[in-house]
Design a protein around this motif. Structure first.
Motif, PDB file in Angstrom:
ATOM      1  N   HIS A 156      17.509  43.283 -19.286  1.00  0.00           N
ATOM      2  CA  HIS A 156      16.387  42.344 -19.180  1.00  0.00           C
ATOM      3  C   HIS A 156      16.758  40.986 -18.615  1.00  0.00           C
ATOM      4  N   GLY A 157      18.021  40.816 -18.237  1.00  0.00           N
ATOM      5  CA  GLY A 157      18.488  39.496 -17.818  1.00  0.00           C
ATOM      6  C   GLY A 157      17.867  39.012 -16.522  1.00  0.00           C
ATOM      7  N   LEU A 164       7.929  41.988 -18.716  1.00  0.00           N
ATOM      8  CA  LEU A 164       7.175  40.743 -18.916  1.00  0.00           C
ATOM      9  C   LEU A 164       6.016  40.948 -19.893  1.00  0.00           C
ATOM     10  N   SER A 165       5.616  42.211 -20.095  1.00  0.00           N
ATOM     11  CA  SER A 165       4.483  42.458 -21.005  1.00  0.00           C
ATOM     12  C   SER A 165       4.819  42.038 -22.436  1.00  0.00           C
ATOM     13  N   TRP A 166       6.106  42.085 -22.818  1.00  0.00           N
ATOM     14  CA  TRP A 166       6.478  41.586 -24.150  1.00  0.00           C
ATOM     15  C   TRP A 166       7.230  40.251 -24.089  1.00  0.00           C
ATOM     16  N   ALA A 210      15.154  44.791 -30.566  1.00  0.00           N
ATOM     17  CA  ALA A 210      14.681  46.102 -30.085  1.00  0.00           C
ATOM     18  C   ALA A 210      15.499  46.583 -28.884  1.00  0.00           C
ATOM     19  N   GLY A 211      15.461  47.891 -28.663  1.00  0.00           N
ATOM     20  CA  GLY A 211      16.106  48.448 -27.477  1.00  0.00           C
ATOM     21  C   GLY A 211      17.513  48.944 -27.777  1.00  0.00           C
ATOM     22  N   LEU A 235      13.546  44.365 -35.538  1.00  0.00           N
ATOM     23  CA  LEU A 235      12.582  43.477 -34.879  1.00  0.00           C
ATOM     24  C   LEU A 235      12.004  44.199 -33.658  1.00  0.00           C
ATOM     25  N   PRO A 236      10.681  44.159 -33.465  1.00  0.00           N
ATOM     26  CA  PRO A 236      10.151  44.705 -32.197  1.00  0.00           C
ATOM     27  C   PRO A 236      10.514  43.748 -31.058  1.00  0.00           C
ATOM     28  N   HIS A 237      10.242  44.171 -29.819  1.00  0.00           N
ATOM     29  CA  HIS A 237      10.399  43.233 -28.714  1.00  0.00           C
ATOM     30  C   HIS A 237       9.480  42.040 -28.951  1.00  0.00           C
ATOM     31  N   VAL A 238      10.010  40.845 -28.841  1.00  0.00           N
ATOM     32  CA  VAL A 238       9.196  39.645 -29.086  1.00  0.00           C
ATOM     33  C   VAL A 238       9.170  38.796 -27.815  1.00  0.00           C
TER      34      VAL A 238
END
Ligand SMILES: Cc1cn([C@H]2C[C@H](O)[C@@H](COP(=O)(O)OP(=O)(O)O[C@H]3O[C@@H](C)[C@H](O)[C@@H](O)[C@H]3O)O2)c(=O)[nH]c1=O
Length: 365
Positions: free
Chosen positions: A13-14, A43-45, A216-217, A245-248
């Motif tokens: 995600h970097g 980008l949605s999360w 997450a991930g 933790l979910p994606h925040v």
């Protein structure tokens, strides 16, 4: 000014994380920003509500641009190519045509990866003539983020430290439903660190209770693969409790780092955010095939003035040595915290990346 940022998502995600932060920060300064990205899914999360002044555009839509029909004023004043991703030819053509027609200074910048190695100071700002394609005859310039005044600096929003100082830790943790009972709080953002099994085991055995907030991930998959089904279900094993933790969104990711007593970060953007948090941090560096990341990690640890215990821990965590990471003692944690705080102080005395970018393109911030 008009800024076009081009971002190709390679993995993780970097790429998106750095480009989004830059886009948001420039737009916050009143700039018009278009972020061209080939895979906007993260980008949605990371940025679910977007940001005023930033247009996110799918890279493929650049094919519809007819550079010959656009007025020079519609061309970017600054074209940022993140990590050598080779921007869409149509936008380069727009830039080239505008330069030839209106004589307004325009810039093509190659934003590079972050490193504390000495080459960064040498290469920052160097020109690179373009010989092929729509940009033939133009010159792009290298912009290297870094940790010293002679580099491109680090992304840091205006007012970040004031926000961090006013941060209400218990309220934020409660809002995220992170069940903190006052125990040692640790965040985990990692790949599959060779030192993870040993560390989980050490936390499990104590001596003090720990709450590990697992992002997450890949981080969460790595931890789950090392626990039994019942441990995953219970969210606990021995003295260790786990919170998945979910994606925040990015601002909450930052607040997670502000909340914890120890942060495990990875890659590039979260390392910088860990530095702004100012708490003890451990970095899992993005691995490279030729082991170039060994030198890169060494340069960073040296820049941090890391004590031997922190260097040893990093080597074990990243698998550079056969040693297994031991739990940092309370004294070591205090020492690591002092080192992190010192590093932050050094950085806060310097201009941010955006301020240096403005000077780079001949503008005052
Ligand atoms: C887990 C999580 C991350 N994030 C954000 C924080 C960061 O902006 C981003 C993660 O980026 P990084 O910390 O850089 O780690 P990464 O490992 O995801 O990205 C890496 O990608 C490789 C391709 C690069 O070569 C590396 O240098 C590195 O940037 O995700 C959130 O916003 N919310 C979340 O819940």
């Amino acid at each position: 000014m008009r800024w076009d940022i081009f971002c190709k998502v390679i993995d993780n995600h970097g790429d998106a994380g750095v480009c989004w932060r830059l886009a948001r920060e420039l737009a916050g300064e009143g700039e018009q920003v278009r972020l061209w990205i080939d895979d906007p899914s993260a980008l949605s999360w990371m940025a679910p509500v977007g940001a005023p002044g930033v247009d996110v555009i799918h890279w493929r839509d650049a094919h519809d641009i007819d550079a010959a029909r656009l007025a020079p004023a519609q061309a970017p004043d600054v074209l940022i190519e993140a990590f050598g991703c080779e921007p869409a030819e149509a936008v380069i053509a727009q830039l080239a045509r505008a330069i030839s027609e209106d004589g307004v200074p325009r810039h093509w910048i190659n934003l590079e990866y972050l490193s504390a190695e000495p080459y960064v100071e040498r290469l920052h700002g160097l020109p690179s003539p373009v010989f092929r394609g729509a940009g033939a005859g133009l010159t792009k310039r290298f912009f290297y983020p870094g940790f010293t005044p002679a580099t491109g600096g680090l992304l840091r929003e205006h007012g970040l430290m004031a926000e961090r100082d006013a941060f209400d830790r218990p309220a934020w943790l409660a809002a995220q439903a992170i069940p903190w009972g006052g125990e040692r709080l640790v965040s985990l953002f990692c790949y599959e660190p060779p030192g993870l099994p040993a560390l989980l085991d050490a936390w499990r055995r104590g001596p003090e209770p720990t709450l590990l907030v697992v992002t997450a991930g890949r981080s969460s998959a790595a931890v789950r693969s090392l626990l039994s089904e019942s441990e995953v279900g219970a969210g606990a094993t021995g003295a260790l409790r786990l919170h998945w933790l979910p994606h925040v969104p990015q601002p909450d990711f930052d607040r997670l780092l502000w909340s914890c007593d120890l942060n495990f970060v990875r890659g590039e953007d979260s390392l910088v955010r860990g530095l702004w948090a100012g708490a003890p941090l451990v970095w899992q560096i993005y691995p490279q095939d030729d082991d170039a990341h060994h030198v890169k990690l060494g340069a960073f640890l040296e820049w941090m003035d890391s004590p031997a215990s922190l260097v040893r821990f990093h080597h074990a965590w990243n698998g550079f040595s056969d040693a297994t990471p031991h739990l940092p003692t309370p004294e070591e944690l205090v020492q690591w915290g002092a080192v992190a705080a010192g590093a932050r102080t050094k950085l806060l005395a310097q201009e941010s990346l955006a301020q240096r970018l403005y000077r780079f393109v001949g503008r005052k911030s």
